[in-house]
Design a protein around this motif. Structure first.
Motif, PDB file in Angstrom:
ATOM      1  N   VAL C 211       5.460  -4.006  -9.058  1.00 19.12           N
ATOM      2  CA  VAL C 211       4.087  -3.579  -8.833  1.00 19.12           C
ATOM      3  C   VAL C 211       3.781  -2.434  -9.782  1.00 19.12           C
ATOM      4  N   VAL C 212       2.827  -2.683 -10.679  1.00 22.29           N
ATOM      5  CA  VAL C 212       2.384  -1.642 -11.589  1.00 22.29           C
ATOM      6  C   VAL C 212       1.151  -1.016 -10.984  1.00 22.29           C
ATOM      7  N   SER C 213       1.165   0.307 -10.811  1.00 25.89           N
ATOM      8  CA  SER C 213       0.020   0.921 -10.132  1.00 25.89           C
ATOM      9  C   SER C 213       0.016   2.418 -10.369  1.00 25.89           C
ATOM     10  N   HIS C 214      -1.147   3.045 -10.189  1.00 21.16           N
ATOM     11  CA  HIS C 214      -1.145   4.504 -10.109  1.00 21.16           C
ATOM     12  C   HIS C 214      -1.683   4.979  -8.762  1.00 21.16           C
ATOM     13  N   ASP C 215      -1.777   4.043  -7.818  1.00 19.10           N
ATOM     14  CA  ASP C 215      -2.114   4.442  -6.455  1.00 19.10           C
ATOM     15  C   ASP C 215      -0.825   4.828  -5.741  1.00 19.10           C
ATOM     16  N   VAL C 216      -0.462   6.131  -5.871  1.00 16.70           N
ATOM     17  CA  VAL C 216       0.884   6.596  -5.521  1.00 16.70           C
ATOM     18  C   VAL C 216       1.261   6.286  -4.072  1.00 16.70           C
ATOM     19  N   ASP C 217       0.424   6.704  -3.129  1.00 15.54           N
ATOM     20  CA  ASP C 217       0.796   6.576  -1.717  1.00 15.54           C
ATOM     21  C   ASP C 217       0.956   5.116  -1.310  1.00 15.54           C
ATOM     22  N   GLU C 218      -0.008   4.288  -1.730  1.00 26.64           N
ATOM     23  CA  GLU C 218       0.023   2.880  -1.345  1.00 26.64           C
ATOM     24  C   GLU C 218       1.280   2.200  -1.869  1.00 26.64           C
ATOM     25  N   VAL C 219       1.524   2.388  -3.166  1.00 28.61           N
ATOM     26  CA  VAL C 219       2.621   1.639  -3.757  1.00 28.61           C
ATOM     27  C   VAL C 219       3.968   2.163  -3.264  1.00 28.61           C
ATOM     28  N   LEU C 220       4.068   3.479  -3.030  1.00 32.42           N
ATOM     29  CA  LEU C 220       5.350   4.009  -2.554  1.00 32.42           C
ATOM     30  C   LEU C 220       5.652   3.548  -1.134  1.00 32.42           C
ATOM     31  N   SER C 221       4.593   3.246  -0.361  1.00 30.01           N
ATOM     32  CA  SER C 221       4.836   2.832   1.017  1.00 30.01           C
ATOM     33  C   SER C 221       5.407   1.421   1.101  1.00 30.01           C
ATOM     34  N   ILE C 222       5.267   0.616   0.055  1.00 25.39           N
ATOM     35  CA  ILE C 222       5.831  -0.736   0.115  1.00 25.39           C
ATOM     36  C   ILE C 222       6.995  -0.926  -0.844  1.00 25.39           C
ATOM     37  N   ALA C 223       7.253   0.057  -1.737  1.00 28.50           N
ATOM     38  CA  ALA C 223       8.284  -0.150  -2.759  1.00 28.50           C
ATOM     39  C   ALA C 223       9.665   0.235  -2.236  1.00 28.50           C
ATOM     40  N   ASP C 224      10.683  -0.489  -2.746  1.00 30.64           N
ATOM     41  CA  ASP C 224      12.053  -0.113  -2.443  1.00 30.64           C
ATOM     42  C   ASP C 224      12.561   0.894  -3.458  1.00 30.64           C
ATOM     43  N   TYR C 225      11.999   0.832  -4.656  1.00 32.22           N
ATOM     44  CA  TYR C 225      12.486   1.661  -5.744  1.00 32.22           C
ATOM     45  C   TYR C 225      11.306   1.888  -6.670  1.00 32.22           C
ATOM     46  N   ALA C 226      11.279   3.025  -7.356  1.00 32.91           N
ATOM     47  CA  ALA C 226      10.117   3.298  -8.197  1.00 32.91           C
ATOM     48  C   ALA C 226      10.514   3.990  -9.487  1.00 32.91           C
ATOM     49  N   TYR C 227       9.793   3.660 -10.547  1.00 35.14           N
ATOM     50  CA  TYR C 227       9.947   4.346 -11.830  1.00 35.14           C
ATOM     51  C   TYR C 227       8.632   5.049 -12.132  1.00 35.14           C
ATOM     52  N   ILE C 228       8.726   6.266 -12.675  1.00 31.05           N
ATOM     53  CA  ILE C 228       7.515   6.925 -13.162  1.00 31.05           C
ATOM     54  C   ILE C 228       7.626   6.998 -14.677  1.00 31.05           C
ATOM     55  N   VAL C 229       6.639   6.427 -15.348  1.00 31.45           N
ATOM     56  CA  VAL C 229       6.654   6.352 -16.806  1.00 31.45           C
ATOM     57  C   VAL C 229       5.549   7.251 -17.331  1.00 31.45           C
ATOM     58  N   ALA C 230       5.883   8.090 -18.322  1.00 31.53           N
ATOM     59  CA  ALA C 230       4.854   8.900 -18.971  1.00 31.53           C
ATOM     60  C   ALA C 230       5.337   9.253 -20.369  1.00 31.53           C
ATOM     61  N   GLY C 231       4.415   9.333 -21.302  1.00 30.18           N
ATOM     62  CA  GLY C 231       4.764   9.717 -22.672  1.00 30.18           C
ATOM     63  C   GLY C 231       5.798   8.813 -23.304  1.00 30.18           C
ATOM     64  N   GLY C 232       5.791   7.536 -22.922  1.00 32.99           N
ATOM     65  CA  GLY C 232       6.681   6.579 -23.563  1.00 32.99           C
ATOM     66  C   GLY C 232       8.093   6.600 -22.998  1.00 32.99           C
ATOM     67  N   LYS C 233       8.341   7.396 -21.958  1.00 32.49           N
ATOM     68  CA  LYS C 233       9.694   7.473 -21.393  1.00 32.49           C
ATOM     69  C   LYS C 233       9.643   7.384 -19.870  1.00 32.49           C
ATOM     70  N   VAL C 234      10.793   7.021 -19.293  1.00 32.88           N
ATOM     71  CA  VAL C 234      10.915   7.091 -17.838  1.00 32.88           C
ATOM     72  C   VAL C 234      11.192   8.546 -17.495  1.00 32.88           C
ATOM     73  N   ILE C 235      10.306   9.199 -16.735  1.00 31.98           N
ATOM     74  CA  ILE C 235      10.533  10.613 -16.430  1.00 31.98           C
ATOM     75  C   ILE C 235      11.172  10.797 -15.066  1.00 31.98           C
ATOM     76  N   ALA C 236      11.077   9.801 -14.209  1.00 36.58           N
ATOM     77  CA  ALA C 236      11.753   9.913 -12.919  1.00 36.58           C
ATOM     78  C   ALA C 236      11.953   8.522 -12.350  1.00 36.58           C
ATOM     79  N   ALA C 237      13.025   8.354 -11.570  1.00 38.57           N
ATOM     80  CA  ALA C 237      13.273   7.069 -10.939  1.00 38.57           C
ATOM     81  C   ALA C 237      14.032   7.308  -9.651  1.00 38.57           C
ATOM     82  N   GLY C 238      13.822   6.442  -8.688  1.00 35.25           N
ATOM     83  CA  GLY C 238      14.557   6.592  -7.447  1.00 35.25           C
ATOM     84  C   GLY C 238      13.842   5.914  -6.307  1.00 35.25           C
TER      85      GLY C 238
END
Lengths: 155, 255, 282
Positions: C211-238
């Motif tokens: 799921v590609v999204s920037h609706d943080v709360d919605e997508v985090l409530s259904i995701a098992d795992y998440a990547y945050i991408v910014a500036g061409g890199k993965v800045i956080a994952a978990g």
């Protein structure tokens, strides 16, 4: 899903188009097959001047179309125009000494070849050459002739 | 000077891209034949939908030609040749050219807009992701439909223009040219080769319009502005291509 | 594997358990660098979220996975197969194992709802009409739109169009479904419907979802795992829980929606006093 009325319309359109092509070919162009089928024989004739005769022009006998001009070239020895014609096989009893003249349909119309039958018993066959030919009437020459006749008469 | 060079490079790049695109479309054409229903749908939207405008225009062009031709021919006492005049002008030139211009405006622009919109709304991408090649499913049937419809429409146009709805109506019914000599003169002068050339011309026009329309649509910028620009340039480029192509073909055919 | 230190989080996907693995991905759009060395793993059977500020090329990632675009460098492997090394035919065969939900549904406008969902079946199978009908109605029922089968796409609301597109994406029972911004511009009700559908379909059909999204709360409530991408890199994952305690300042700003932070509120400009002063002297 293509519904039925669409199929009918498309079918109608295609048929209409094909019908139009047929009308153009047969009604407008009159697919005249005389002299262009396979059952023909070829003859040639040499003319001093063919005028506006061209490939596809009619070859007639007593005004009836019996063949067509297939090729026009220059004889390198006599410098005359050699006209190749094909004649329908059903007219295979034309006398060998028939003559050909280039005629004009109306005053300014198309030019065509008119054959006049001779009296010899042997018929023309494939490859025969017409011996008696009469060139096209060129209007300028005619007028020139007319004027010079007038001049001589007045003297 | 520099901008000129950039523009020129862009033009050449566009032409090159259009060539490659054409090759891909031609390669996809056989696939269009295996989907007769989609092809029928496209023949409907290209051919059937253009039928009325082509029939009406054909009639009016024929009538105008007969009026104009009569005025000139009657001065030479050659009004019996009216049929030949109308028939030759229509069959050799106006039939294919005017039909192609009408179809480019009516169907070519619609094609470009439709394809452009499908691109802008990700429909083409969605097809690709569903493992369906949009060239085969969307582009090729439209291209082929244009190629089929154009000569048929052109023949219908010619028949309307020469026949009882066009030139014949004005010449015979209105101006009193003899019916027999109208048709007789036509049949004596129009060769089958003229008809064949006419059909070849309109098929090539159909090819050009189809190529330009699907290219413009497929390569439109995926915005509403891009789609409207693709529509406009389809009509402009098609018209230019038709007229230029007509000159070249006429020079070849009627030497 | 045994020589490497154990992963920090047991939920972290590894190359072995992942359906899609992206390695060292570089991608540029003209002059603009969109990805500059990105590693992403999508775990089988899980819902993975890809989040990030607008314009970071999240949609680009989906197109790269689907093989529509080619990366500058790096690889994208789907079930162990390098997507971009494939020729057309095997690539198209591979795509039948993927479903994609485009941002606005991308329904084919000249077909009705039923035919839209039936489209992949008609294109790629010779199933009898009766079976196609049953399959399509089942999938439409799963998204709650069996009653809308005869409608044309233009008469659907945005949320309904996305649900139809979702039915279409799963009609071939793919292994992977990719959602491109599924929640954008939805009212709370249809947002809730879509969230439930994504989660339920993933579990019921044994799918893997991205799921590609920037609706943080919605997508985090259904995701098992998440990547945050910014500036061409993965800045956080978990996992969503782990991300809530992330130390990365940019990730924190993004997740909490703060107006100022590493991403400045002001577009780069000379100091305000200077600009205003220039006005006064003229």
């Amino acid at each position: 899903m293509v519904n039925r009325s669409l199929e009918v319309l498309v079918g109608f359109f295609i048929c209409l188009g094909i019908a139009a092509i047929f009308v153009l070919t047969f009604r407008v162009a009159s697919l005249d097959t005389v002299g262009s089928g396979t059952d023909t024989y070829r003859i040639t004739g040499q003319f001093q001047n063919i005028g506006g005769l061209k490939q596809g022009s009619a070859v007639t006998l007593a005004g009836v179309r019996i063949g067509r001009v297939t090729q026009i070239s220059i004889d390198p020895h006599t410098f005359q125009a050699t006209v190749h014609m094909t004649i329908d096989r059903q007219y295979d009893n034309l006398p060998e000494d028939s003559s050909a003249s280039i005629l004009t349909a109306g005053l300014l119309g198309e030019q065509y070849i008119g054959l006049t039958p001779g009296g010899m018993p042997e018929p023309l066959t494939d490859g025969s050459e017409l011996m008696l030919t009469q060139s096209a009437l060129v209007l300028e020459n005619l007028i020139g002739q007319f004027l010079s006749n007038m001049a001589t008469q007045q003297e | 000077m520099n901008t000129l060079l950039t523009t020129l490079t862009a033009v050449f790049a566009g032409i090159g891209r259009a060539q490659f695109f054409l090759i891909n479309v031609l390669a996809a054409l056989p696939a269009a034949l295996t989907r007769p229903r989609i092809l029928a749908q496209q023949v409907h939207s290209v051919g059937v939908m253009s039928l009325i405008i082509v029939v009406l225009s054909g009639s009016f062009v024929g009538m105008v030609l007969a009026l104009q031709g009569f005025r000139t021919l009657v001065r030479f006492g050659a009004e019996e040749s009216l049929g030949v005049f109308v028939a030759l002008v229509i069959v050799r030139e106006l039939g294919p050219v005017v039909t192609a211009l009408l179809v480019a405006g009516r169907a070519g622009s619609a094609l470009a807009a439709e394809i452009g919109l499908m691109k802008a709304t990700d429909q083409l991408s969605a097809m690709e992701m569903m493992a369906t090649d949009p060239l085969k499913r969307v582009i090729a049937p439209r291209f082929l439909a244009m190629l089929i419809s154009m000569p048929l429409l052109s023949a219908i146009f010619s028949v309307m223009a020469i026949g009882i709805a066009g030139g014949h109506a004005v010449g015979v019914s209105l101006l009193g040219v003899d019916d027999g000599s109208y048709w007789g003169q036509i049949r004596a002068s129009v060769e089958v080769q003229d008809i064949v050339d006419s059909l070849i011309k309109s098929t090539l026009f159909g090819f050009a319009v189809a190529w330009i329309a699907v290219y413009q649509g497929y390569h439109a910028a995926p915005t509403s502005e891009g789609v409207s620009r693709a529509t406009t340039s389809t009509v402009v480029l098609s018209s230019l291509a038709i007229l230029a192509l007509d000159f070249v073909l006429t020079a070849f055919m009627f030497r | 594997m045994s020589t490497q230190p154990p992963p920090p989080d047991p939920a972290t996907p590894t190359a072995d358990t992942s359906l899609v693995s992206v390695r060292g991905l570089h991608f540029s759009h003209g002059q603009r660098v969109i990805y500059d060395g990105v590693d992403i793993d999508i775990a089988r059977g899980k819902v993975t979220a890809i989040m990030g500020p607008s314009g970071t090329g999240k949609t680009t990632l989906l197109r790269l996975i689907g093989g529509q675009w080619r990366p500058g460098r790096g690889t994208v492997a789907f079930d162990g197969v390098n997507v971009h090394a494939l020729r057309r035919k095997p690539l198209y065969a591979l795509r039948r194992r993927m479903g994609m939900l485009f941002q606005h549904g991308a329904l084919l406008t000249d077909l009705n709802v039923f035919e839209n969902v039936a489209f992949p079946l008609r294109e790629h199978s010779d199933l009898p009409e009766a079976l196609i009908r049953d399959l399509v109605l089942l999938k439409l029922d799963a998204v709650g739109l069996r009653g809308a089968a005869d409608l044309m796409p233009e008469s659907l609301s945005g949320g309904m169009a996305r649900r139809v597109a979702l039915a279409r994406a799963v009609v071939f029972d793919p292994d992977l479904v990719m959602y491109d911004e599924p929640f954008t511009g939805q009212d709370p009700i249809s947002m809730g419907v879509l969230m439930r559908l994504i989660r339920d379909l993933n579990n019921a059909l044994g799918l893997t979802s991205i799921v590609v999204s920037h609706d943080v709360d919605e997508v985090l409530s259904i995701a098992d795992y998440a990547y945050i991408v910014a500036g061409g890199k993965v800045i956080a994952a978990g996992t969503p829980d782990a991300l809530a305690h992330t130390e990365d300042p940019l990730a924190r700003q993004f997740l909490r929606g703060e107006a100022d932070g590493p991403v400045r509120f002001h577009y780069p400009a000379p100091a305000l006093a200077e600009s205003l002063g220039g006005l006064r002297t003229s």
